[in-house]
Scaffold this motif. Sequence first.
Motif, PDB file in Angstrom:
ATOM      1  N   ASP A   1       0.831  -1.193   0.000  1.00 17.15           N
ATOM      2  CA  ASP A   1       0.000   0.000   0.000  1.00 17.15           C
ATOM      3  C   ASP A   1       0.871   1.251   0.000  1.00 17.15           C
ATOM      4  O   ASP A   1       0.574   2.228  -0.681  1.00 17.15           O
ATOM      5  CB  ASP A   1      -0.920   0.019   1.223  1.00 17.15           C
ATOM      6  N   HIS A   2       1.952   1.209   0.786  1.00 13.36           N
ATOM      7  CA  HIS A   2       2.880   2.346   0.817  1.00 13.36           C
ATOM      8  C   HIS A   2       3.416   2.623  -0.582  1.00 13.36           C
ATOM      9  O   HIS A   2       3.454   3.769  -1.024  1.00 13.36           O
ATOM     10  CB  HIS A   2       4.060   2.046   1.742  1.00 13.36           C
ATOM     11  N   VAL A   3       3.849   1.571  -1.250  1.00  8.44           N
ATOM     12  CA  VAL A   3       4.431   1.721  -2.580  1.00  8.44           C
ATOM     13  C   VAL A   3       3.409   2.294  -3.554  1.00  8.44           C
ATOM     14  O   VAL A   3       3.706   3.219  -4.320  1.00  8.44           O
ATOM     15  CB  VAL A   3       4.972   0.380  -3.096  1.00  8.44           C
ATOM     16  N   GLN A   4       2.178   1.774  -3.526  1.00  7.13           N
ATOM     17  CA  GLN A   4       1.148   2.238  -4.450  1.00  7.13           C
ATOM     18  C   GLN A   4       0.801   3.699  -4.206  1.00  7.13           C
ATOM     19  O   GLN A   4       0.620   4.478  -5.149  1.00  7.13           O
ATOM     20  CB  GLN A   4      -0.107   1.370  -4.322  1.00  7.13           C
ATOM     21  N   ILE A   5       0.696   4.084  -2.936  1.00  5.70           N
ATOM     22  CA  ILE A   5       0.377   5.473  -2.609  1.00  5.70           C
ATOM     23  C   ILE A   5       1.473   6.396  -3.113  1.00  5.70           C
ATOM     24  O   ILE A   5       1.198   7.450  -3.702  1.00  5.70           O
ATOM     25  CB  ILE A   5       0.169   5.634  -1.087  1.00  5.70           C
ATOM     26  N   ARG A   6       2.727   6.009  -2.916  1.00  6.17           N
ATOM     27  CA  ARG A   6       3.843   6.828  -3.403  1.00  6.17           C
ATOM     28  C   ARG A   6       3.807   6.944  -4.932  1.00  6.17           C
ATOM     29  O   ARG A   6       4.004   8.021  -5.492  1.00  6.17           O
ATOM     30  CB  ARG A   6       5.175   6.223  -2.961  1.00  6.17           C
ATOM     31  N   GLU A   7       3.565   5.817  -5.589  1.00  4.11           N
ATOM     32  CA  GLU A   7       3.521   5.837  -7.053  1.00  4.11           C
ATOM     33  C   GLU A   7       2.375   6.701  -7.558  1.00  4.11           C
ATOM     34  O   GLU A   7       2.530   7.463  -8.523  1.00  4.11           O
ATOM     35  CB  GLU A   7       3.395   4.409  -7.588  1.00  4.11           C
ATOM     36  N   ASP A   8       1.217   6.598  -6.915  1.00  4.13           N
ATOM     37  CA  ASP A   8       0.060   7.403  -7.331  1.00  4.13           C
ATOM     38  C   ASP A   8       0.337   8.892  -7.130  1.00  4.13           C
ATOM     39  O   ASP A   8      -0.013   9.718  -7.981  1.00  4.13           O
ATOM     40  CB  ASP A   8      -1.179   6.995  -6.542  1.00  4.13           C
ATOM     41  N   ALA A   9       0.969   9.230  -5.995  1.00  2.65           N
ATOM     42  CA  ALA A   9       1.277  10.633  -5.726  1.00  2.65           C
ATOM     43  C   ALA A   9       2.267  11.176  -6.752  1.00  2.65           C
ATOM     44  O   ALA A   9       2.103  12.294  -7.272  1.00  2.65           O
ATOM     45  CB  ALA A   9       1.833  10.789  -4.315  1.00  2.65           C
ATOM     46  N   ASP A  10       3.287  10.392  -7.063  1.00  2.00           N
ATOM     47  CA  ASP A  10       4.272  10.847  -8.058  1.00  2.00           C
ATOM     48  C   ASP A  10       3.637  11.002  -9.437  1.00  2.00           C
ATOM     49  O   ASP A  10       3.990  11.913 -10.194  1.00  2.00           O
ATOM     50  CB  ASP A  10       5.444   9.863  -8.123  1.00  2.00           C
ATOM     51  N   GLN A  11       2.680  10.132  -9.758  1.00  2.00           N
ATOM     52  CA  GLN A  11       2.017  10.239 -11.064  1.00  2.00           C
ATOM     53  C   GLN A  11       1.203  11.530 -11.152  1.00  2.00           C
ATOM     54  O   GLN A  11       1.213  12.215 -12.184  1.00  2.00           O
ATOM     55  CB  GLN A  11       1.107   9.034 -11.300  1.00  2.00           C
ATOM     56  N   VAL A  12       0.514  11.875 -10.072  1.00  2.70           N
ATOM     57  CA  VAL A  12      -0.249  13.127 -10.062  1.00  2.70           C
ATOM     58  C   VAL A  12       0.687  14.316 -10.226  1.00  2.70           C
ATOM     59  O   VAL A  12       0.420  15.240 -11.008  1.00  2.70           O
ATOM     60  CB  VAL A  12      -1.067  13.253  -8.761  1.00  2.70           C
ATOM     61  N   LEU A  13       1.812  14.293  -9.520  1.00  2.00           N
ATOM     62  CA  LEU A  13       2.778  15.396  -9.629  1.00  2.00           C
ATOM     63  C   LEU A  13       3.361  15.471 -11.031  1.00  2.00           C
ATOM     64  O   LEU A  13       3.602  16.568 -11.553  1.00  2.00           O
ATOM     65  CB  LEU A  13       3.890  15.232  -8.590  1.00  2.00           C
ATOM     66  N   GLN A  14       3.569  14.324 -11.644  1.00  2.00           N
ATOM     67  CA  GLN A  14       4.048  14.307 -13.032  1.00  2.00           C
ATOM     68  C   GLN A  14       3.021  14.957 -13.952  1.00  2.00           C
ATOM     69  O   GLN A  14       3.364  15.755 -14.843  1.00  2.00           O
ATOM     70  CB  GLN A  14       4.301  12.863 -13.467  1.00  2.00           C
ATOM     71  N   ASN A  15       1.750  14.670 -13.714  1.00  2.00           N
ATOM     72  CA  ASN A  15       0.688  15.197 -14.563  1.00  2.00           C
ATOM     73  C   ASN A  15       0.591  16.718 -14.509  1.00  2.00           C
ATOM     74  O   ASN A  15       0.156  17.353 -15.480  1.00  2.00           O
ATOM     75  CB  ASN A  15      -0.666  14.593 -14.158  1.00  2.00           C
ATOM     76  N   VAL A  16       0.973  17.309 -13.374  1.00  2.00           N
ATOM     77  CA  VAL A  16       0.866  18.765 -13.228  1.00  2.00           C
ATOM     78  C   VAL A  16       2.245  19.444 -13.285  1.00  2.00           C
ATOM     79  O   VAL A  16       2.392  20.604 -12.907  1.00  2.00           O
ATOM     80  CB  VAL A  16       0.137  19.152 -11.916  1.00  2.00           C
TER      81      VAL A  16
END
Length: 255
Positions: free
Chosen positions: A121-136
């Motif tokens: 879960d930690h890994v997925q949350i980090r990956e999701d957060a980085d993807q959002v930051l990449q998008n913006v």
Amino acid sequence: MSHPLLATKDLTVRFGGHVAVDAISCVFPAGELTAIVGPNGAGKTTYFNLISGQITPTAGSVQVAGEEISRLPVARRAERGIGRAFQLTNLFPNLTVFENVRLVIQSKAKKGFDLFSMADDHVQIREDADQVLQNVNLLAQRDTIVSALPHGDQRKLEVAMLIALDPLIYMFDEPTAGMSADEAPVVLELIEQLKNDQTKCVLLVEHKMDVIRTLADRIIVLHNGALVADGDPSTVMSSSIVQEAYMGKALGHVE
């Protein structure tokens, strides 16, 4: 029977003897960006506050996908799909850019971030957060403390946090307020991307008519708390009443 994504019916709030929002009935379907305009004091931000839960209505209702939410607190409305960005940024200034987005993703997933939660879960949350930051376009600033960010990047981060929340209804209150001419287009491009999602709707309070022309599928006009015009941009902006009373004949700026 299908319901509109968002609807207000006879929505009203009174402060003492003053009617700030006066029986507004309006439907907001998915796949549409609606700009809400009007003179200062027209009731635009108050109407937003009634929808998102900062103010409880005196009368009338707010519905999301047919569900009555008028008496729910802000957090419960967010769970139902309402996401709000404010005229002034609403961030955690002493945390990093990454931590701000991570907290939103954790909250939506209802997961803690402690030694006893699952590592996956930690890994997925980090990956999701980085993807959002990449998008913006904020990934390079992921470890920057928010208070050290330029104002334009703070507004981008607020949009990132809304994207991380993944609401059904995006609400933006003057998203380019205080931004330079160089900073504003980035935020407007993000909002344009959001409006292309046909499963969501976007509400935008904005004074700048060039922004409205670029983004809006529809304009509603408020005056003295009442809804006085509602339609496609060309129809509303060509209305003589709206031009003279609310937008100015030059249509350059909504006061």
